[in-house]
Design a protein around this motif. Structure first.
Motif, PDB file in Angstrom:
ATOM      1  N   LEU A 155       2.602  -0.507 -11.203  1.00 21.41           N
ATOM      2  CA  LEU A 155       4.025  -0.554 -11.528  1.00 21.41           C
ATOM      3  C   LEU A 155       4.860  -1.088 -10.365  1.00 21.41           C
ATOM      4  N   PHE A 156       4.253  -1.163  -9.187  1.00 17.30           N
ATOM      5  CA  PHE A 156       5.005  -1.505  -7.992  1.00 17.30           C
ATOM      6  C   PHE A 156       4.612  -2.871  -7.433  1.00 17.30           C
ATOM      7  N   GLU A 157       5.571  -3.538  -6.861  1.00 20.77           N
ATOM      8  CA  GLU A 157       5.372  -4.886  -6.303  1.00 20.77           C
ATOM      9  C   GLU A 157       4.379  -4.831  -5.146  1.00 20.77           C
ATOM     10  N   LYS A 158       3.468  -5.789  -5.130  1.00 27.28           N
ATOM     11  CA  LYS A 158       2.454  -5.835  -4.076  1.00 27.28           C
ATOM     12  C   LYS A 158       3.057  -6.379  -2.780  1.00 27.28           C
ATOM     13  N   GLY A 159       2.340  -6.100  -1.674  1.00 27.82           N
ATOM     14  CA  GLY A 159       2.718  -6.706  -0.411  1.00 27.82           C
ATOM     15  C   GLY A 159       3.687  -5.894   0.432  1.00 27.82           C
ATOM     16  N   ARG A 160       3.908  -4.632   0.105  1.00 30.34           N
ATOM     17  CA  ARG A 160       4.776  -3.798   0.923  1.00 30.34           C
ATOM     18  C   ARG A 160       4.282  -2.364   0.912  1.00 30.34           C
ATOM     19  N   TYR A 210       0.848  -1.191   0.000  1.00 27.92           N
ATOM     20  CA  TYR A 210       0.000   0.000   0.000  1.00 27.92           C
ATOM     21  C   TYR A 210       0.884   1.242   0.000  1.00 27.92           C
ATOM     22  N   PHE A 211       0.248   2.406  -0.197  1.00 27.28           N
ATOM     23  CA  PHE A 211       0.987   3.647  -0.386  1.00 27.28           C
ATOM     24  C   PHE A 211       0.544   4.704   0.625  1.00 27.28           C
ATOM     25  N   THR A 212       1.497   5.510   1.056  1.00 27.61           N
ATOM     26  CA  THR A 212       1.146   6.629   1.920  1.00 27.61           C
ATOM     27  C   THR A 212       0.406   7.680   1.086  1.00 27.61           C
ATOM     28  N   LYS A 213      -0.250   8.625   1.774  1.00 30.83           N
ATOM     29  CA  LYS A 213      -0.992   9.663   1.060  1.00 30.83           C
ATOM     30  C   LYS A 213      -0.065  10.501   0.179  1.00 30.83           C
ATOM     31  N   LYS A 214       1.113  10.821   0.693  1.00 28.92           N
ATOM     32  CA  LYS A 214       2.062  11.620  -0.096  1.00 28.92           C
ATOM     33  C   LYS A 214       2.562  10.841  -1.305  1.00 28.92           C
ATOM     34  N   ALA A 215       2.743   9.532  -1.119  1.00 33.07           N
ATOM     35  CA  ALA A 215       3.187   8.698  -2.231  1.00 33.07           C
ATOM     36  C   ALA A 215       2.119   8.655  -3.324  1.00 33.07           C
ATOM     37  N   LEU A 216       0.862   8.532  -2.929  1.00 32.99           N
ATOM     38  CA  LEU A 216      -0.236   8.505  -3.894  1.00 32.99           C
ATOM     39  C   LEU A 216      -0.360   9.852  -4.623  1.00 32.99           C
TER      40      LEU A 216
END
Length: 246
Positions: free
Chosen positions: A19-24, A1-7
């Motif tokens: 584009l990013f690997e799941k599970g982290r 999952y992603f932080t709000k800033k990352a999103l």
């Protein structure tokens, strides 16, 4: 999952979470590092001003032009220039007078043929950060020295504050672009809108200022351009021109 800033960064760059690997968990710095690693540019929408500039420049590139490279004696221009009546002020006066002596420089090409305008209306390039504006000094040959000064001062303030109106950038037949204050000795400028030409003013060197005319060959031929340049040079060396303007 992603932080709000990352999103938020993903959204700004138009990137998919797939584009990013799941599970982290992915933080802002993870996304920034990914962008840098893959050399991904930040997409920016074109502003209304940028769209107008692109349209104007594209149209200018289609015109058949030629250049005249010369110098103007700057001794009297400097002698009469001060904090109020700047070099730009005197250049406007100088070109306005020369334009009134050469009808072809008051001519534009319309859909039904040539149009000869009765007065000298000059557009002058003024920059505000990354934006470049071309306010028009309409019928500046009829302006008193104080009216021209006030017009120039008001345009500078409008450009600085980003409140110049589109109507204030229409109606010219010729333009001036001055980069002399940046130390650039000589450059070519692109013709603005429907103008018949533009003068690129460079830095002063050994008592002379470089002046490069870019002229629309459909309107102004080589002989006319050369004679116009000679008129500019003669006026710049004539003390009566400056004294009569006071």
């Amino acid at each position: 999952y992603f932080t709000k800033k990352a999103l938020r960064i993903l959204s700004e760059y138009g990137l998919s979470t797939d584009l990013f690997e799941k599970g982290r968990k992915y933080s802002e710095s993870d996304i920034v590092n990914y962008i840098k690693k893959h050399n991904i540019p930040l997409p920016e929408k074109l502003s209304r001003m940028q769209k107008n500039i692109i349209t104007t420049v594209t149209a200018a590139a289609q015109k058949p032009v030629y250049h005249i490279y010369d110098h103007i004696d700057s001794r009297l221009l400097n002698a009469y220039a001060d904090d109020k009546y700047t070099l730009t002020f005197w250049l406007i006066k100088l070109f306005a007078e020369a334009i009134m002596q050469h009808e072809v420089f008051r001519t534009t090409l319309g859909s039904n043929g040539m149009q000869v305008w009765p007065n000298a209306s000059l557009s002058v390039a003024m920059a505000n950060k990354s934006a470049l504006y071309m306010p028009v000094f309409k019928a500046c040959d009829t302006m008193s020295i104080e009216t021209l000064y006030e017009t120039l001062k008001n345009f500078k303030a409008s450009v600085k504050e980003g409140r110049i109106l589109s109507e204030e950038m229409k109606g010219s037949t010729f333009a001036i672009s001055n980069l002399g204050m940046t130390g650039i000795e000589r450059f070519d400028a692109m013709i603005n809108g429907n103008d018949c030409g533009i003068a690129a003013i460079g830095a002063e060197k050994e008592g002379k200022i470089s002046a490069t005319l870019t002229l629309d060959h459909r309107i102004v031929n080589g002989w006319q351009g050369a004679v116009f340049m000679q008129t500019l040079k003669t006026l710049a060396e004539d003390p009566l021109f400056f004294k009569d303007s006071e």
